[in-house]
Design an enzyme around this catalytic site. Structure first.
Site, PDB file in Angstrom:
ATOM      1  N   HIS A 127       0.838  -1.200   0.000  1.00  0.00           N
ATOM      2  CA  HIS A 127       0.000   0.000   0.000  1.00  0.00           C
ATOM      3  C   HIS A 127       0.875   1.252   0.000  1.00  0.00           C
ATOM      4  O   HIS A 127       0.652   2.181  -0.794  1.00  0.00           O
ATOM      5  CB  HIS A 127      -0.913   0.007   1.228  1.00  0.00           C
ATOM      6  CG  HIS A 127      -1.625   1.304   1.446  1.00  0.00           C
ATOM      7  ND1 HIS A 127      -2.880   1.563   0.923  1.00  0.00           N
ATOM      8  CD2 HIS A 127      -1.264   2.427   2.119  1.00  0.00           C
ATOM      9  CE1 HIS A 127      -3.254   2.771   1.260  1.00  0.00           C
ATOM     10  NE2 HIS A 127      -2.291   3.327   1.989  1.00  0.00           N
ATOM     11  N   GLU A 128       1.877   1.285   0.874  1.00  0.00           N
ATOM     12  CA  GLU A 128       2.742   2.463   0.958  1.00  0.00           C
ATOM     13  C   GLU A 128       3.550   2.650  -0.323  1.00  0.00           C
ATOM     14  O   GLU A 128       3.721   3.779  -0.794  1.00  0.00           O
ATOM     15  CB  GLU A 128       3.671   2.344   2.173  1.00  0.00           C
ATOM     16  CG  GLU A 128       2.957   2.315   3.511  1.00  0.00           C
ATOM     17  CD  GLU A 128       2.083   3.540   3.739  1.00  0.00           C
ATOM     18  OE1 GLU A 128       2.500   4.653   3.397  1.00  0.00           O
ATOM     19  OE2 GLU A 128       0.960   3.373   4.260  1.00  0.00           O
ATOM     20  N   HIS A 131       1.619   4.368  -3.063  1.00  0.00           N
ATOM     21  CA  HIS A 131       1.625   5.838  -3.059  1.00  0.00           C
ATOM     22  C   HIS A 131       2.814   6.383  -3.849  1.00  0.00           C
ATOM     23  O   HIS A 131       2.702   7.420  -4.507  1.00  0.00           O
ATOM     24  CB  HIS A 131       1.683   6.361  -1.626  1.00  0.00           C
ATOM     25  CG  HIS A 131       0.372   6.307  -0.904  1.00  0.00           C
ATOM     26  ND1 HIS A 131      -0.784   6.869  -1.406  1.00  0.00           N
ATOM     27  CD2 HIS A 131       0.037   5.770   0.301  1.00  0.00           C
ATOM     28  CE1 HIS A 131      -1.775   6.680  -0.543  1.00  0.00           C
ATOM     29  NE2 HIS A 131      -1.307   6.008   0.482  1.00  0.00           N
ATOM     30  N   GLU A 186      -5.944   6.942  -1.439  1.00  0.00           N
ATOM     31  CA  GLU A 186      -5.852   5.803  -0.530  1.00  0.00           C
ATOM     32  C   GLU A 186      -6.458   4.551  -1.157  1.00  0.00           C
ATOM     33  O   GLU A 186      -5.904   3.449  -1.049  1.00  0.00           O
ATOM     34  CB  GLU A 186      -6.557   6.116   0.795  1.00  0.00           C
ATOM     35  CG  GLU A 186      -5.909   7.219   1.613  1.00  0.00           C
ATOM     36  CD  GLU A 186      -4.514   6.863   2.094  1.00  0.00           C
ATOM     37  OE1 GLU A 186      -4.083   5.702   1.917  1.00  0.00           O
ATOM     38  OE2 GLU A 186      -3.847   7.742   2.642  1.00  0.00           O
TER      39      GLU A 186
END
Length: 251
Positions: A127-128, A131, A186
């Site tokens: 997920h990070e 970004h 997100e």
């Protein structure tokens, strides 16, 4: 090109009077220009400076530490993700947290490792990293520069000299903690993590269970730092479960 030349002319023309009388305003003008023209390479360089600063301010697990060895085992297949070289380290801090920066640095906190399985950690790191791949971290750095410009203008108007320097703009506080992502960003990072897990043969359900654990954390002693602006963790977990069912990856 004409616009850039005009901005340069205006800035250089103002240097003598503004720098002498209002250094904070001059810094604001320079920061504003930098945020408009910042390239991906420059963002990566600023990000690298930010991480170096944070590494010097936090206890980093050594190469023989069990936490480092566990993280290295988890990510051994993922030293490069979507063409970006990734470097991983563990902060020996009890906070439930993790972050990734535009230069490919991923930092995982001890507190997060203590509550997550290996696959759940991969899902959160995915997920990070999402970004970074989606350029959200690049945009966050630009916003940090713009926020600094505003603060310098306010300081100069009050008669004080702006306190933020370029090195401080690259600090963790302004870049990582101070930045926030939209719900759309997100969700897109969640989707990246889902595809990352699926593509590499991991259970996508680890993403759902990681959100459910984070939901429990937020119900205790406050929301973990990196979830403070995120969509509801329970809703995100359910979204993953629903998608997994549609994809035939769960019952």
């Amino acid at each position: 090109m004409k616009t850039i030349k005009m901005l340069f002319f205006l800035l250089t023309g103002l240097t003598v009077t503004v720098q002498a009388q209002q250094p904070g305003l001059m810094q604001a003008l320079m920061d504003g220009l930098s945020s408009a023209l910042l390239t991906d390479a420059q963002v990566a360089q600023l990000s690298r400076q930010a991480v170096q600063q944070m590494d010097s301010q936090n206890p980093v697990a050594g190469p023989n530490d069990p936490y480092t060895q566990r993280l290295n085992r988890i990510v051994r297949r993922h030293k490069t993700v979507s063409g970006i070289p990734i470097n991983y380290k563990v902060y020996m801090v009890k906070d439930v947290n993790a972050f990734a920066t535009a230069d490919g640095s991923v930092r995982v906190f001890k507190g997060l490792m203590d509550v997550m399985t290996d696959n759940e950690l991969l899902a959160i790191m995915g997920h990070e990293i999402g970004h970074v791949i989606n350029h959200d971290t690049r945009d966050a750095m630009k916003k940090a520069l713009q926020r600094s410009a505003v603060r310098n203008v306010l300081a100069s108007r009050s008669g004080a000299v702006g306190k933020l320097s370029r090195s401080e703009l690259a600090s963790f506080a302004d870049y990582v903690v101070g930045s926030s992502f939209s719900r759309k960003q997100e969700t897109e990072a969640d989707d990246y993590s889902y595809q990352f897990m699926k593509k590499n043969g991991y259970s996508v359900m680890a993403l759902a269970t990681s959100f459910e654990k984070l939901a429990k954390q937020s119900g205790g002693a406050g929301v973990p730092t990196f979830l403070s602006t995120h969509p509801d963790s329970k809703a995100r977990a359910q979204r993953v479960r629903d998608r997994a069912k549609r994809d035939g990856l769960s019952r």
